[in-house]
Every structure is written in C-alpha cells, then in structure tokens.
Design an enzyme around this catalytic site. Structure first.
Site, PDB file in Angstrom:
ATOM      1  N   PHE A   1     -45.333 -72.661  20.241  1.00 27.18           N
ATOM      2  CA  PHE A   1     -45.984 -74.082  20.323  1.00 27.18           C
ATOM      3  C   PHE A   1     -45.294 -74.643  21.614  1.00 27.18           C
ATOM      4  O   PHE A   1     -44.860 -75.879  21.459  1.00 27.18           O
ATOM      5  CB  PHE A   1     -45.613 -74.963  19.132  1.00 27.18           C
ATOM      6  CG  PHE A   1     -46.528 -75.984  18.630  1.00 27.18           C
ATOM      7  CD1 PHE A   1     -47.948 -75.669  18.896  1.00 27.18           C
ATOM      8  CD2 PHE A   1     -46.182 -77.193  18.214  1.00 27.18           C
ATOM      9  CE1 PHE A   1     -48.767 -76.759  18.598  1.00 27.18           C
ATOM     10  CE2 PHE A   1     -46.891 -78.267  18.211  1.00 27.18           C
ATOM     11  CZ  PHE A   1     -48.321 -78.077  18.385  1.00 27.18           C
TER      12      PHE A   1
ATOM     13  N   GLU B   1     -59.343 -64.475  27.591  1.00 24.51           N
ATOM     14  CA  GLU B   1     -59.843 -65.042  28.751  1.00 24.51           C
ATOM     15  C   GLU B   1     -58.695 -65.754  29.504  1.00 24.51           C
ATOM     16  O   GLU B   1     -58.518 -65.977  30.769  1.00 24.51           O
ATOM     17  CB  GLU B   1     -60.811 -66.118  28.286  1.00 24.51           C
ATOM     18  CG  GLU B   1     -61.726 -66.742  29.594  1.00 24.51           C
ATOM     19  CD  GLU B   1     -62.161 -65.512  30.343  1.00 24.51           C
ATOM     20  OE1 GLU B   1     -63.066 -64.982  29.955  1.00 24.51           O
ATOM     21  OE2 GLU B   1     -62.087 -65.843  31.737  1.00 24.51           O
TER      22      GLU B   1
ATOM     23  N   LYS C   1     -52.115 -59.807  36.815  1.00 28.62           N
ATOM     24  CA  LYS C   1     -53.590 -60.343  36.588  1.00 28.62           C
ATOM     25  C   LYS C   1     -54.583 -59.281  36.968  1.00 28.62           C
ATOM     26  O   LYS C   1     -55.559 -59.147  36.645  1.00 28.62           O
ATOM     27  CB  LYS C   1     -53.610 -61.930  37.174  1.00 28.62           C
ATOM     28  CG  LYS C   1     -52.944 -62.761  36.458  1.00 28.62           C
ATOM     29  CD  LYS C   1     -52.604 -64.211  37.238  1.00 28.62           C
ATOM     30  CE  LYS C   1     -52.039 -65.176  36.051  1.00 28.62           C
ATOM     31  NZ  LYS C   1     -51.389 -66.210  37.308  1.00 28.62           N
TER      32      LYS C   1
HETATM   33  N1  HSE Z   1     -46.845 -69.061  37.513  1.00 30.09           N
HETATM   34  C1  HSE Z   1     -48.530 -69.199  37.249  1.00 30.09           C
HETATM   35  C2  HSE Z   1     -48.947 -69.577  38.790  1.00 30.09           C
HETATM   36  C3  HSE Z   1     -48.702 -69.768  36.253  1.00 30.09           C
HETATM   37  O1  HSE Z   1     -48.324 -70.145  39.695  1.00 30.09           O
HETATM   38  O2  HSE Z   1     -50.142 -69.287  38.781  1.00 30.09           O
HETATM   39  C4  HSE Z   1     -50.188 -69.158  35.405  1.00 30.09           C
HETATM   40  O3  HSE Z   1     -49.997 -67.617  35.189  1.00 30.09           O
END
Ligand code: HSE
Length: 369
Positions: free
Chosen positions: A32, A175, A250
C-alpha cells in the site's frame, strides 16, 4: 447493475428482456505504497463514473503492507479512512468496526480473504522477483485473478505464470509493468493484433531520460540524478535505473509478452548511462543527434535479441524528441511501418490507472463469460 441481457426472440420479435447484475470485484492489495494508494484514490474518485459509463464496481476488501500493517473486511473497507491511514503510514489508525480483521500477512491475505482479485504492488526485485513471485503463485493456487505492476514476476517468470493462470481460467494483468498506464503492451496485444512485429524499441526508463535531457541543457550528471530522485522517479537504489537494469526488465517483458520469446534478464546486452560524458553529449548535438538509453528487442535469423544501451539517434527519430521523464515505445510492423506511443512511464495516478485498465478488461471478460 447489468451484465447480460437475455433476449427471447420469437419469429423475429423481441418479447423478453431481463437484465442481470454484475458482480462487484473484490480486491486485495498486497502493498500500500504510492501505487496502491493511487489505485485506491482512483476507485474512490471515479466510482460513480466507472459504474455509470462502464458498469464497473470494485471494493477493496483487504490491504496488506509489510511496513504499514494490514486490514481485512469481507464486506469491503471504507476508502476515505483507508487512504488517510495509508498516508499516515499506519493502517492501525483505520477505525474499528465489527468484522474487521487486522494484521494478516500477504500470504494469509491472499489465501484467507474473500478477495477474488489480488493486486500485487509490493516492491520490485529484478534478481529474485520475491516476495511478489510467491504472492502471484499463491494467488493462482488459491483460484484468484492477479494484477501486477511489479516488474519482477513478469520479467522473471511470465511464461510460467501465464500458464498457471490459463490452466485455471484466471486473469493475469501486467499492463503497468511497462510505461505505467500508457498502454504500451495493450497497444500491441489489441490494436496491433494481426500485424507482424519485427522490432520493438523504446525509452523505458524516465530517470535516465531525465538525466540525459538535463545534461543536454548543461546540468551535471550528479545534479540531474539528484533531481530525478527528488521527483520520486528513481528506484530506491538508482543503480537499477542508471545501469539499465530497470529498462532491461521492461524489454524482457515486452519481448516475452509481445514477441512470444523466452528471454531472461541475462540475455539482455546491457550498458547504462554512467560512462556518458558532457563531451559525448556535445558531440551528438553537433551532429544533429541525441543520446537516448534505448531498449531494443528484434527478430533476427538467430532468434530474438535484446539490448539496453545508449544510442545516438537522429533528431528525426520520434524517440529522439522524447524528453524528461517521459517514456516511448516504437513497434516496427509489417502493415503500418513504425508506430510510436509516447506517454508517462511512472507515477502514482499513472500506475494506478494501469491497474484500472486491467480491472476493466477483467470485468469485461467476466461479463462476456
Ligand atoms: N525508476 C523507473 C523510471 C520507474 O525511472 O522509469 C518506473 O519503473
């Protein structure tokens, strides 16, 4: 609350129309912090619009946070006092009421609460995926849908988790793991379905893009990183940002989810931005180019390869125009050529919205049966 209309047609004439009620989704939030609270705010502020326009209803029945404490009420928690207690960092402040259970840990919340959907928004660990990975497995074992914004489980175990969900007919939403609420994955999964995608490239890390943008205006690397940390964009340990681990996680997610491969973090050819000097930035500018930390996954005759590294892009490339903390993704397709989506990559409301977009998809799938 209408889910389906049962229509009896006799000789082409509609004579019977019986609406039935949709179920309210029962959510348990594991974690949270910023994102969990962002989602709670959205559900609170947009409840009437979501019900009226999307026939969507959700109740938060449980919250379990390692540091702030835990609450569970099978009939749902009141979001206003929940948010107040969350902001104070002490869920113990939530008012007492009959039927309220306090102190369940994450696994007990997943296994014992009456939640049908687990929202996993605990901290990301890209080395082990834990504890989120165990939470997701436990949720599927307990027959519950899962939505994550935590990159760890998806970057490390997407295939396994998607298979577990499919086996039990459960929903797995992720997502928010790439570009927060900007629909980077959904764009490819839905609107671009039917295109063959040969390459995906993007700016997936806001912290490094911010640093590079500020360095172009003359700021030092150290000052720019400190600014990104103050804005709350950098990871708790910014090494994950500046050495390219966050972007690598990612690009693995995009490669595995969209290109259908099975890359691991170690398969990504990864270089961060720490070796870039002001002289490098100046040289690119003089040549009409810009340095960007580009994440790339491409199909080759040998299979799918992935990299995260600083690249000098011509200013005509849409990715070169993306400044500050903004993210972007370009899909290279057979039907449309390059399609680029630009938008936020992090943030309280932005990542909370990513969860809402998955919840709306889940609710729609349930309604359609
Ligand atoms: N630390 C990451 C960024 C946050 O700077 O994009 C999102 O994953």
């Amino acid at each position: 609350m209408i889910t389906r209309r049962f229509v009896l047609i006799v000789q082409g004439v509609v004579i019977f129309h019986m609406p039935t009620e949709t179920q309210t989704l029962r959510l348990a939030l594991i974690g949270f912090g910023t994102v969990g609270q962002g989602l709670a705010e959205i559900l609170h502020n947009s409840a009437a619009m979501l019900a009226a326009q999307h026939n969507f209803r959700a109740a938060i029945v449980a919250v379990s946070d390692l540091l702030k404490g835990a609450l569970y009420h099978p009939d749902g928690l009141d979001i206003a006092p929940l948010l107040e207690a969350g902001r104070a960092g002490k869920l113990a402040q939530y008012p007492e009421q009959p039927g309220l259970v306090r102190g369940l840990d994450a696994l007990a919340t997943i296994q014992q609460s009456n939640a049908d959907t687990i929202i996993e928004v605990s901290y990301t660990d890209l080395k082990t995926g834990e504890p989120a990975l165990s939470h997701v497995r436990a949720a599927f074992d307990a027959g519950k849908n899962v939505i994550v914004t935590n990159k760890g489980p998806v970057a490390l175990a997407y295939k396994e988790l998607a298979a577990r969900a499919a086996l039990k007919g459960l929903y797995f939403g992720y997502e928010g793991t790439v570009m927060s609420g900007t629909p980077a994955l959904r764009l490819a999964r839905t609107a671009l379905a039917g295109c063959a995608i040969s390459e995906v490239r993007g700016i997936f890390n806001g912290t490094t893009n911010y640093i590079l943008t500020r360095m172009e205006s003359g700021a030092t690397y150290t000052d720019a990183l400190a600014e990104a940390q103050r804005m709350g964009y950098a990871e708790a340990d910014p090494t994950g940002d500046v050495e390219g681990f966050d972007a690598a996680g990612k690009v693995v997610i995009v490669a595995n989810v969209i290109l259908g491969t099975s890359l691991r973090m170690d398969d990504v050819d990864r270089t961060g931005i720490t070796a870039l000097t002001p002289a490098d930035i100046d040289a690119a500018r003089a040549a009409g180019e810009r340095w960007k930390l580009v994440a790339r996954a491409r199909r080759t005759p040998e299979g799918i390869t992935a990299s995260v590294k600083p690249e000098r892009l011509p200013r005509s490339d849409p990715l070169a125009a993306v400044g500050g903390v903004t993210n972007a993704i370009t899909y290279e397709t057979d039907m449309l050529g390059a399609v680029t989506l630009v938008g936020p990559g992090a943030g309280r409301r932005e990542t909370g919205f990513a969860i809402l977009s998955d919840l709306l998809e889940l609710a729609k799938l349930r309604t359609e049966g």
